[in-house]
Design an enzyme around this catalytic site. Structure first.
Site, PDB file in Angstrom:
ATOM      1  N   ILE A   1     -63.376   4.182 -84.688  1.00 19.78           N
ATOM      2  CA  ILE A   1     -62.219   3.996 -85.586  1.00 19.78           C
ATOM      3  C   ILE A   1     -62.412   4.800 -86.878  1.00 19.78           C
ATOM      4  O   ILE A   1     -61.503   5.490 -87.340  1.00 19.78           O
ATOM      5  CB  ILE A   1     -62.003   2.494 -85.902  1.00 19.78           C
ATOM      6  CG1 ILE A   1     -61.757   1.705 -84.613  1.00 19.78           C
ATOM      7  CG2 ILE A   1     -60.837   2.307 -86.878  1.00 19.78           C
ATOM      8  CD1 ILE A   1     -61.720   0.183 -84.766  1.00 19.78           C
TER       9      ILE A   1
ATOM     10  N   ILE B   1     -76.468   0.775 -94.284  1.00 14.63           N
ATOM     11  CA  ILE B   1     -75.851  -0.161 -95.240  1.00 14.63           C
ATOM     12  C   ILE B   1     -76.758  -1.364 -95.528  1.00 14.63           C
ATOM     13  O   ILE B   1     -76.463  -2.148 -96.425  1.00 14.63           O
ATOM     14  CB  ILE B   1     -74.460  -0.675 -94.759  1.00 14.63           C
ATOM     15  CG1 ILE B   1     -74.542  -1.332 -93.375  1.00 14.63           C
ATOM     16  CG2 ILE B   1     -73.436   0.448 -94.793  1.00 14.63           C
ATOM     17  CD1 ILE B   1     -73.303  -2.125 -92.982  1.00 14.63           C
TER      18      ILE B   1
ATOM     19  N   TYR C   1     -71.429 -12.561 -83.336  1.00 15.20           N
ATOM     20  CA  TYR C   1     -70.555 -11.502 -83.878  1.00 15.20           C
ATOM     21  C   TYR C   1     -69.362 -12.123 -84.597  1.00 15.20           C
ATOM     22  O   TYR C   1     -69.015 -11.733 -85.720  1.00 15.20           O
ATOM     23  CB  TYR C   1     -70.084 -10.593 -82.736  1.00 15.20           C
ATOM     24  CG  TYR C   1     -69.045  -9.564 -83.163  1.00 15.20           C
ATOM     25  CD1 TYR C   1     -69.405  -8.461 -83.937  1.00 15.20           C
ATOM     26  CD2 TYR C   1     -67.702  -9.700 -82.797  1.00 15.20           C
ATOM     27  CE1 TYR C   1     -68.452  -7.525 -84.336  1.00 15.20           C
ATOM     28  CE2 TYR C   1     -66.750  -8.768 -83.180  1.00 15.20           C
ATOM     29  CZ  TYR C   1     -67.129  -7.688 -83.946  1.00 15.20           C
ATOM     30  OH  TYR C   1     -66.190  -6.765 -84.346  1.00 15.20           O
TER      31      TYR C   1
ATOM     32  N   LYS D   1     -68.213 -11.770 -88.606  1.00 15.73           N
ATOM     33  CA  LYS D   1     -66.942 -11.221 -89.071  1.00 15.73           C
ATOM     34  C   LYS D   1     -66.180 -12.257 -89.906  1.00 15.73           C
ATOM     35  O   LYS D   1     -65.478 -11.903 -90.846  1.00 15.73           O
ATOM     36  CB  LYS D   1     -66.104 -10.749 -87.872  1.00 15.73           C
ATOM     37  CG  LYS D   1     -66.650  -9.454 -87.261  1.00 15.73           C
ATOM     38  CD  LYS D   1     -66.435  -8.306 -88.237  1.00 15.73           C
ATOM     39  CE  LYS D   1     -67.049  -7.019 -87.795  1.00 15.73           C
ATOM     40  NZ  LYS D   1     -66.739  -5.889 -88.677  1.00 15.73           N
TER      41      LYS D   1
HETATM   42  N1  LIG Z   1     -63.037  -1.419 -81.619  1.00 16.03           N
HETATM   43  C1  LIG Z   1     -62.490  -2.622 -81.698  1.00 16.03           C
HETATM   44  O1  LIG Z   1     -61.721  -3.031 -80.837  1.00 16.03           O
HETATM   45  C2  LIG Z   1     -62.786  -3.524 -82.865  1.00 16.03           C
HETATM   46  C3  LIG Z   1     -62.198  -4.800 -82.872  1.00 16.03           C
HETATM   47  C4  LIG Z   1     -62.454  -5.640 -83.955  1.00 16.03           C
HETATM   48  C5  LIG Z   1     -63.240  -5.204 -84.997  1.00 16.03           C
HETATM   49  N2  LIG Z   1     -63.815  -3.965 -84.942  1.00 16.03           N
HETATM   50  C6  LIG Z   1     -64.653  -3.535 -86.078  1.00 16.03           C
HETATM   51  O2  LIG Z   1     -64.214  -2.246 -86.489  1.00 16.03           O
HETATM   52  C7  LIG Z   1     -65.315  -1.509 -87.011  1.00 16.03           C
HETATM   53  C8  LIG Z   1     -65.411  -0.164 -86.327  1.00 16.03           C
HETATM   54  O3  LIG Z   1     -65.602  -0.381 -84.935  1.00 16.03           O
HETATM   55  P1  LIG Z   1     -65.692   0.796 -83.858  1.00 16.03           P
HETATM   56  O4  LIG Z   1     -65.051   0.287 -82.640  1.00 16.03           O
HETATM   57  O5  LIG Z   1     -65.262   2.061 -84.471  1.00 16.03           O
HETATM   58  O6  LIG Z   1     -67.266   0.778 -83.578  1.00 16.03           O
HETATM   59  P2  LIG Z   1     -68.331   1.984 -83.570  1.00 16.03           P
HETATM   60  O7  LIG Z   1     -69.605   1.373 -83.077  1.00 16.03           O
HETATM   61  O8  LIG Z   1     -67.793   3.160 -82.875  1.00 16.03           O
HETATM   62  O9  LIG Z   1     -68.455   2.308 -85.127  1.00 16.03           O
HETATM   63  C9  LIG Z   1     -69.312   1.610 -85.994  1.00 16.03           C
HETATM   64  C10 LIG Z   1     -70.059   2.634 -86.821  1.00 16.03           C
HETATM   65  O10 LIG Z   1     -70.917   1.945 -87.759  1.00 16.03           O
HETATM   66  C11 LIG Z   1     -72.167   2.603 -87.797  1.00 16.03           C
HETATM   67  N3  LIG Z   1     -73.195   1.672 -88.206  1.00 16.03           N
HETATM   68  C12 LIG Z   1     -73.677   0.598 -87.502  1.00 16.03           C
HETATM   69  N4  LIG Z   1     -74.654   0.005 -88.194  1.00 16.03           N
HETATM   70  C13 LIG Z   1     -74.801   0.705 -89.352  1.00 16.03           C
HETATM   71  C14 LIG Z   1     -75.669   0.576 -90.467  1.00 16.03           C
HETATM   72  N5  LIG Z   1     -76.618  -0.381 -90.512  1.00 16.03           N
HETATM   73  N6  LIG Z   1     -75.553   1.458 -91.490  1.00 16.03           N
HETATM   74  C15 LIG Z   1     -74.615   2.454 -91.433  1.00 16.03           C
HETATM   75  N7  LIG Z   1     -73.774   2.627 -90.398  1.00 16.03           N
HETATM   76  C16 LIG Z   1     -73.869   1.744 -89.367  1.00 16.03           C
HETATM   77  C17 LIG Z   1     -72.386   3.099 -86.367  1.00 16.03           C
HETATM   78  O11 LIG Z   1     -73.334   4.146 -86.261  1.00 16.03           O
HETATM   79  C18 LIG Z   1     -70.982   3.529 -85.972  1.00 16.03           C
HETATM   80  O12 LIG Z   1     -70.753   4.880 -86.282  1.00 16.03           O
HETATM   81  C19 LIG Z   1     -66.531  -2.412 -86.846  1.00 16.03           C
HETATM   82  O13 LIG Z   1     -66.719  -3.110 -88.051  1.00 16.03           O
HETATM   83  C20 LIG Z   1     -66.120  -3.370 -85.748  1.00 16.03           C
HETATM   84  O14 LIG Z   1     -66.823  -4.596 -85.825  1.00 16.03           O
HETATM   85  C21 LIG Z   1     -63.601  -3.121 -83.902  1.00 16.03           C
END
Ligand SMILES: NC(=O)c1ccc[n+]([C@@H]2O[C@H](COP(=O)([O-])OP(=O)(O)OC[C@H]3O[C@@H](n4cnc5c(N)ncnc54)[C@H](O)[C@@H]3O)[C@@H](O)[C@H]2O)c1
Length: 332
Positions: free
Chosen positions: A24, A69, A156, A160
């Site tokens: 995202i 982070i 999880y 959140k």
């Molecule tokens: N994809 C979905 O359907 C969905 C649904 C609900 C919530 N979310 C939330 O949306 C956000 C983005 O999700 P996504 O699907 O793009 O996931 P993703 O795993 O593709 O992206 C998450 C990013 O965060 C980075 N990351 C993880 N831990 C880290 C750390 N300690 N320090 C720095 N960077 C770190 C990862 O390397 C990755 O690039 C997340 O917070 C996820 O929980 C996603």
């Protein structure tokens, strides 16, 4: 429907996107760069990938910081001079959190508080963060409205939900302006199809492309409000630029507002692929046991986001899947 452009909402600003090498976050970065913004991405590449930043890296207004982070000083440096923060970094996936609740908590809660603290110390104008529909937990009401939640069903989901509690407290105590976006099953180009924790849409699409049977956990009657990634990008830009006190420190569902079962999902995917790969027609589905922490149905009410933020999702599941499938056809 003609595509409405949202680039004008945030223009020529310095912004920080955490988790920007992920699915995202990388789409959000591309849109922010189109708007002339100076974009800093903070990511430790744990689940993200530099490949997702191929377009972004062509811009002189883009900076990548490889950092975690969980380290307050890294967060502080990354946020320097930023007007807006889009906090996407987290460890996603319910099963990952069931396997390793400690790391999920360290990143999703500890890292979140580090980012909130860095943002309030820097005096950012708005902190927009990725919340999750998992916060609805075991509450069975449909469609989901923001004020009615149940008990969380996984580590999880707890992490959140805790994000939302912390964001509200930082709003009340430190006057930081936050907005939480409860994403519902976001899908689209660049979502990782590999590994034990991959999301269902990229897994199904790549299985069918490879001529393999997609595996469904449960009997396939589970339903979700699948949301194309550009709808989520739109919600982020609207949230950052929201200019009404009704939006401050609030939570909004981000979805399309329609439920699709997993069986219907496989059907749409195969129907799209049959003209190109006729063998997809004969692919059967494998059914496995249900997963811990999974809810049966999920469907959002998007009225609050519509009314307060002006959110108008542009892509339904069919349109989103067409674009997504085309991308996986070129990248599988
Ligand atoms: N994809 C979905 O359907 C969905 C649904 C609900 C919530 N979310 C939330 O949306 C956000 C983005 O999700 P996504 O699907 O793009 O996931 P993703 O795993 O593709 O992206 C998450 C990013 O965060 C980075 N990351 C993880 N831990 C880290 C750390 N300690 N320090 C720095 N960077 C770190 C990862 O390397 C990755 O690039 C997340 O917070 C996820 O929980 C996603």
């Amino acid at each position: 429907m003609p595509e409405i452009q949202f680039n004008h909402l945030i223009q020529n600003q310095k912004v920080l996107v955490t988790g920007g090498a992920g699915f995202i976050g990388s789409h959000l970065i591309d849109k922010l760069l189109e708007g002339g913004n100076e974009v800093v991405c903070l990511d430790n590449l744990s689940t993200g990938n530099q490949r997702n930043l191929t377009e972004a890296k062509k811009s002189p207004r883009f900076t990548f910081i490889n950092g975690d982070i969980r380290e307050p000083e890294v967060c502080r440096k990354a946020v320097k001079g930023a007007k807006y923060v889009f906090h996407q970094a987290a460890l996603g996936s319910v099963p990952r959190s069931v396997d390793d609740p400690v790391t999920t908590n360290e990143v999703n809660v500890g890292g979140f508080v580090n980012m909130l603290t860095a943002a309030k110390d820097e005096g950012v104008k708005r902190f927009v963060y990725a919340a999750s529909s998992s916060t609805y937990g075991n509450h069975s009401a449909l469609p989901k409205t923001e004020d009615i939640i149940g008990q969380p069903l996984s580590p999880y989901a707890v992490s959140k939900y805790v994000n939302e509690l912390y964001a509200r407290v930082f709003g009340d105590v430190y006057d930081l302006k936050t907005i939480g976006l409860r994403y519902f099953n976001v899908f689209g180009e660049r979502q990782d199809p590999n590994g034990a924790y991959a999301a269902v849409i990229p897994r199904f699409i790549t299985s069918v492309i490879k001529g393999e049977s997609p595996r469904i956990n449960g009997d396939g009657t589970h339903s979700r409000d699948f949301t194309y990634v550009q709808n989520a990008v739109q919600a982020n830009l609207l949230a950052a630029s929201a200019n009404t006190p009704d939006a401050d420190n609030e939570i909004f569902n981000v979805a399309y507002g329609e439920a699709t079962t997993l069986i219907q999902l496989v059907d749409i995917i195969t129907q799209n692929l049959v003209p190109l790969l006729p063998q997809s027609n004969s692919i059967s589905i494998q059914f496995g046991p249900e997963r811990t922490g999974d809810i049966k149905h999920s469907l959002a009410s998007i009225e609050k986001a519509r009314k307060v933020l002006g959110y108008q999702p542009q892509y339904n599941i069919e349109e989103g899947l067409k674009r997504t499938i085309n991308w996986y056809l070129k990248n599988t």
